[in-house]
Design an enzyme around this catalytic site. Structure first.
Site, PDB file in Angstrom:
ATOM      1  N   ASP A  39       0.804  -1.222   0.000  1.00 57.70           N
ATOM      2  CA  ASP A  39       0.000   0.000   0.000  1.00 57.70           C
ATOM      3  C   ASP A  39       0.838   1.275   0.000  1.00 57.70           C
ATOM      4  O   ASP A  39       0.321   2.352   0.308  1.00 57.70           O
ATOM      5  CB  ASP A  39      -0.928   0.012   1.218  1.00 57.70           C
ATOM      6  CG  ASP A  39      -0.165   0.027   2.537  1.00 57.70           C
ATOM      7  OD1 ASP A  39       1.042  -0.263   2.525  1.00 57.70           O
ATOM      8  OD2 ASP A  39      -0.779   0.337   3.572  1.00 57.70           O
ATOM      9  N   GLU A  40       2.114   1.183  -0.369  1.00 59.56           N
ATOM     10  CA  GLU A  40       2.977   2.359  -0.236  1.00 59.56           C
ATOM     11  C   GLU A  40       4.078   2.334  -1.283  1.00 59.56           C
ATOM     12  O   GLU A  40       4.601   1.274  -1.627  1.00 59.56           O
ATOM     13  CB  GLU A  40       3.598   2.348   1.165  1.00 59.56           C
ATOM     14  CG  GLU A  40       4.537   3.492   1.462  1.00 59.56           C
ATOM     15  CD  GLU A  40       5.100   3.378   2.872  1.00 59.56           C
ATOM     16  OE1 GLU A  40       4.438   3.848   3.810  1.00 59.56           O
ATOM     17  OE2 GLU A  40       6.186   2.804   3.040  1.00 59.56           O
TER      18      GLU A  40
END
Length: 400
Positions: free
Chosen positions: A125-126
């Site tokens: 998610d990053e």
């Protein structure tokens, strides 16, 4: 990405937006009953009252993430679900949908690469982005590009993200947490004392609970207080490398580049049991779980184009102590049968009198498929296949 796992779930269940939602644990019977009861009905039409609540949860699951509405009750990532149930019993509990999470992870990263190709993945998610050479990337200190990325992601996925813009990865990571959700924060070097130094030391990515405790013991609680310490003192307390690093990050220094490609060191799979299992009394159940982990490792290797030469296991006992063992093979492999056999050999070298909470399998010493060494290994595997080796190796060959 903002509360990524929860946000992905809310795309499927938009009727839950604004409500406390917790994502974590495996699928339970309540989750299966929910979908079965509504048959062909689209998920967005399932009444809110029909969703299972966190209230009364019993088990060892942990929170993967929680919606922002749930966070208002003190619920957060990595918290045990039983503890969360006491803080927010009215929260709706949903299992992780890994397939959907991976789909949206690939999608948002592809969107970013279309705008700014120099991207380093920081997890599902990053990402870190180096936009030094991106046309118009410096406009308004990077804010124009950040808005463009946010808009493109939201239009394509319906998801929001928060972006931190700074001269290096250390400060950008911290800035990304300043203005969640859907925020943009910009830090210049001159902002260090005003924006960074008042923060707790734990806000630095890499300072964990143990290091934080050691810092507190010498009277250091904020990043500013850390910056005021003499490098010699930090080196004395934490060692040469860590002490020097602590002093550097307190002053906002980070020379790490954005790495657009890196080879994985290892791949692993593990699972925590809903109840403690015993190697003898629960042999059948453990054997099935163990074989499934080995199959998944093999599939991960094959999907990503790797072979492994070291296979290892990890056990966590009911007293939380951990045992690990590994075995180096004669040849590289990505076949489930070879991984299962090697992992079974590792099991023979660990005590199994205590009940188990967790078991994991790891593949290390990786090499890309297609290399000269991999080609040799493929020949060995073909020979093994001709001998009729299968996944059902038999109890006599494995402990479970």
């Amino acid at each position: 990405m903002d509360a990524f796992f929860a946000s992905v779930a809310l795309l499927r269940f938009p009727q839950l937006k604004g409500l406390p939602v917790v994502i974590g644990g495996g699928k339970r019977q309540a989750d299966l009953d929910l979908l079965e009861a509504h048959g062909e009905r689209e998920p967005r039409f399932i009444p809110i009252a029909n969703f299972p609540l966190l209230e009364g949860y019993v088990g060892r699951g942990v929170i993967t993430t929680a919606s922002y509405a749930a966070r208002q009750f003190g619920v957060g990532s990595a918290m045990g679900l039983m503890k969360a149930a006491k803080l927010c019993p009215q929260a709706i509990l949903l299992p992780v949908d890994f397939e959907e999470v991976r789909h949206y992870s690939r999608l948002f990263k592809r969107i970013i690469r279309d705008i700014a190709p120099e991207v380093q993945e920081g997890g599902v998610d990053e990402v870190y982005i180096d936009f030094t050479e991106v046309a118009g990337g410096q406009r308004e200190g990077g804010r124009v590009l950040a808005r463009l990325i946010q808009k493109a992601i939201q239009e394509a996925t319906g998801l929001t993200c928060s972006i931190g813009v700074a001269p290096n990865k250390l400060l950008a990571k911290m800035a990304s947490e300043f203005n969640k959700p859907n925020g943009i924060s910009i830090i210049h070097t001159a902002d260090l004392q005003d924006l960074i130094w008042p923060l707790p030391c734990r806000k630095v990515n890499g300072i964990g609970p143990k290091a934080d405790e050691k810092l507190a013991a010498i009277g250091v609680k904020t990043i500013g207080e850390l910056a005021a310490q003499a490098p010699t003192l930090l080196i004395e307390k934490f060692g040469k490398a860590t002490g020097a690093w602590l002093h550097a990050v307190a002053w906002g220094r980070d020379d790490r580049p954005v790495v657009t490609h890196s080879e994985p060191v290892s791949m692993s799979r593990e699972t925590t049991f809903s109840r403690d299992l015993h190697a003898v009394r629960d042999k059948a159940e453990l054997g099935e779980i163990f074989t499934t982990l080995c199959q998944r490792i093999a599939q991960d290797l094959q999907n990503k184009g790797y072979q492994a030469k070291t296979i290892g296991i990890k056990l966590r006992y009911d007293d939380f102590k951990i045992a690990t063992r590994d075995l180096t093979l004669d040849a590289y492999t990505c076949e489930a049968v070879a991984i299962r056999r090697a992992a079974g050999q590792c099991l023979k070298r660990v005590p199994l009198e205590q009940r188990l909470r967790l078991i994991g399998v790891r593949a290390g010493s990786l090499i890309k498929l297609g290399s000269e060494l991999a080609a040799v290994s493929n020949g060995d595997q073909a020979s093994a296949a001709e001998q009729g080796l299968g996944l059902n190796l038999g109890i006599s060959d494995q402990l479970f």
